[in-house]
Design an enzyme around this catalytic site. Sequence first.
Site, PDB file in Angstrom:
ATOM      1  N   LYS A 208       0.892  -1.215   0.011  1.00 14.20           N
ATOM      2  CA  LYS A 208       0.091  -0.156   0.055  1.00 14.20           C
ATOM      3  C   LYS A 208       0.847   1.224   0.104  1.00 14.20           C
ATOM      4  O   LYS A 208       1.832   1.363   0.842  1.00 14.20           O
ATOM      5  CB  LYS A 208      -0.597  -0.030   1.316  1.00 14.20           C
ATOM      6  CG  LYS A 208      -1.664   1.183   1.220  1.00 14.20           C
ATOM      7  CD  LYS A 208      -2.709   1.086   2.353  1.00 14.20           C
ATOM      8  CE  LYS A 208      -3.632   2.450   2.483  1.00 14.20           C
ATOM      9  NZ  LYS A 208      -4.660   2.357   3.547  1.00 14.20           N
ATOM     10  N   LYS A 260      -2.288  -1.718  -3.809  1.00 10.74           N
ATOM     11  CA  LYS A 260      -3.042  -0.474  -3.700  1.00 10.74           C
ATOM     12  C   LYS A 260      -2.246   0.748  -3.848  1.00 10.74           C
ATOM     13  O   LYS A 260      -1.225   0.856  -3.100  1.00 10.74           O
ATOM     14  CB  LYS A 260      -3.786  -0.524  -2.345  1.00 10.74           C
ATOM     15  CG  LYS A 260      -4.781   0.698  -2.229  1.00 10.74           C
ATOM     16  CD  LYS A 260      -5.472   0.541  -0.681  1.00 10.74           C
ATOM     17  CE  LYS A 260      -6.219   1.896  -0.678  1.00 10.74           C
ATOM     18  NZ  LYS A 260      -6.952   1.968   0.908  1.00 10.74           N
TER      19      LYS A 260
HETATM   20  C1  PBG Z   1      -7.022   3.518   5.301  1.00 10.09           C
HETATM   21  C2  PBG Z   1      -7.596   3.320   4.273  1.00 10.09           C
HETATM   22  C3  PBG Z   1      -7.631   4.491   3.154  1.00 10.09           C
HETATM   23  C4  PBG Z   1      -8.114   3.686   1.906  1.00 10.09           C
HETATM   24  C5  PBG Z   1      -8.492   2.497   2.237  1.00 10.09           C
HETATM   25  N1  PBG Z   1      -8.091   2.377   3.648  1.00 10.09           N
HETATM   26  C6  PBG Z   1      -7.035   5.601   3.208  1.00 10.09           C
HETATM   27  C7  PBG Z   1      -5.447   6.166   3.416  1.00 10.09           C
HETATM   28  O1  PBG Z   1      -4.726   4.900   3.684  1.00 10.09           O
HETATM   29  O2  PBG Z   1      -5.319   7.354   3.622  1.00 10.09           O
HETATM   30  C8  PBG Z   1      -8.065   4.374   0.447  1.00 10.09           C
HETATM   31  C9  PBG Z   1      -9.314   3.991  -0.317  1.00 10.09           C
HETATM   32  C10 PBG Z   1      -9.459   4.776  -1.421  1.00 10.09           C
HETATM   33  O3  PBG Z   1      -8.907   5.982  -1.715  1.00 10.09           O
HETATM   34  O4  PBG Z   1     -10.316   4.402  -2.237  1.00 10.09           O
HETATM   35  N2  PBG Z   1      -7.908   2.916   6.189  1.00 10.09           N
END
Ligand code: PBG
Length: 335
Positions: A208, A260
């Site tokens: 991520k 992601k």
């Molecule tokens: C954090 C989380 C995020 C997303 C999913 N889980 C945001 C982040 O890490 O700031 C992003 C999902 C998206 O942008 O569609 N719990």
Amino acid sequence: MGAMSTYDLPRRPRRLRQNPAMRALTAETRLHPADFILPTFVADGIEDKREIASMPGVYQHTTDSLKALCHEALEAGVKCVDVFGVPRDEDKDATGSVAWDEDGVLNRNLRALREEFGDDLLIMADTCLDEFTDHGHCGALSTDRFGNEIVDNDKTLPLYAKMAVAQAEAGAHIVSPSGMMDGQIAVIRDALDEAGYQDVSIMAYSAKYASKFFGPFRDAVGSSLTGDRRTYQQDPANIRESILETQLDIDDGADFVMVKPALPYLDVLREIADMSPVPVAAYQVSGEYAMMAAAGRNGWIDFEETMMESLVSIKRAGADQIFTYYAIEAAKEVR
Ligand code: PBG
């Protein structure tokens, strides 16, 4: 040996593209409704569902509208929904404790969905604290020995463990740690097993990235974050650490691993798909959705068609499951 005429070309790749039937016959990648996971937002303290300004067609839901949405997903052939909770501002605190409160917005709604759907629709819970903390970070904060405020890895792990157990207790089939703390998969697996939830799976957000493509999501969950997550999410410049993160998560018991965002990281997805012995998911994030939706609204691109192209590209790059806010429409399109 004369010049090659148009009649003696040795290969004519266009033969396999000449009509829809031939193209369907030779397609290497096919989308299926069961490929898609629908991310959803459920909010406390709202009377009616509320559209997210930067994500047209995506809503913060009430319990009732969430159930209706999930019925729609199931009817379209989607097998899994991912649920994010949006608490009231006054319920946020420094550790995000409403995340393991059985009456907290997320756990309450997980319970409602499991009661409604049983095992027909898989209920995934987002297992991260950023929606619940008053500072918006994914973990608890500490001050280091130089006086700097840091997101404290080891102080956060037991909080994730409590959160995951509460989600399993509420009925989640899958928990999905998305906070990028080192060791989170091992700690959660141990806690689930100890509490008797050996059957609950873990979807690990393994690779991520600290991505600006998450922008609209932060509107969607009413994030309190100022600053960024670069001390715990990965640097977009890197690919090796994705392999390391994924390997560690697999060793620690991840049932699924994830990359992601999706489209800007297809090279990462391909590498992970090539090395992983467990299913590999990709998350088409809020900013990917928002860009296509916005350009579509301007008449600059065709939203539906670019979406489907993007989804097939993500699958071609190696995704076994695709998180997409477009899951219901996409499932209807391909079923
Ligand atoms: C954090 C989380 C995020 C997303 C999913 N889980 C945001 C982040 O890490 O700031 C992003 C999902 C998206 O942008 O569609 N719990």
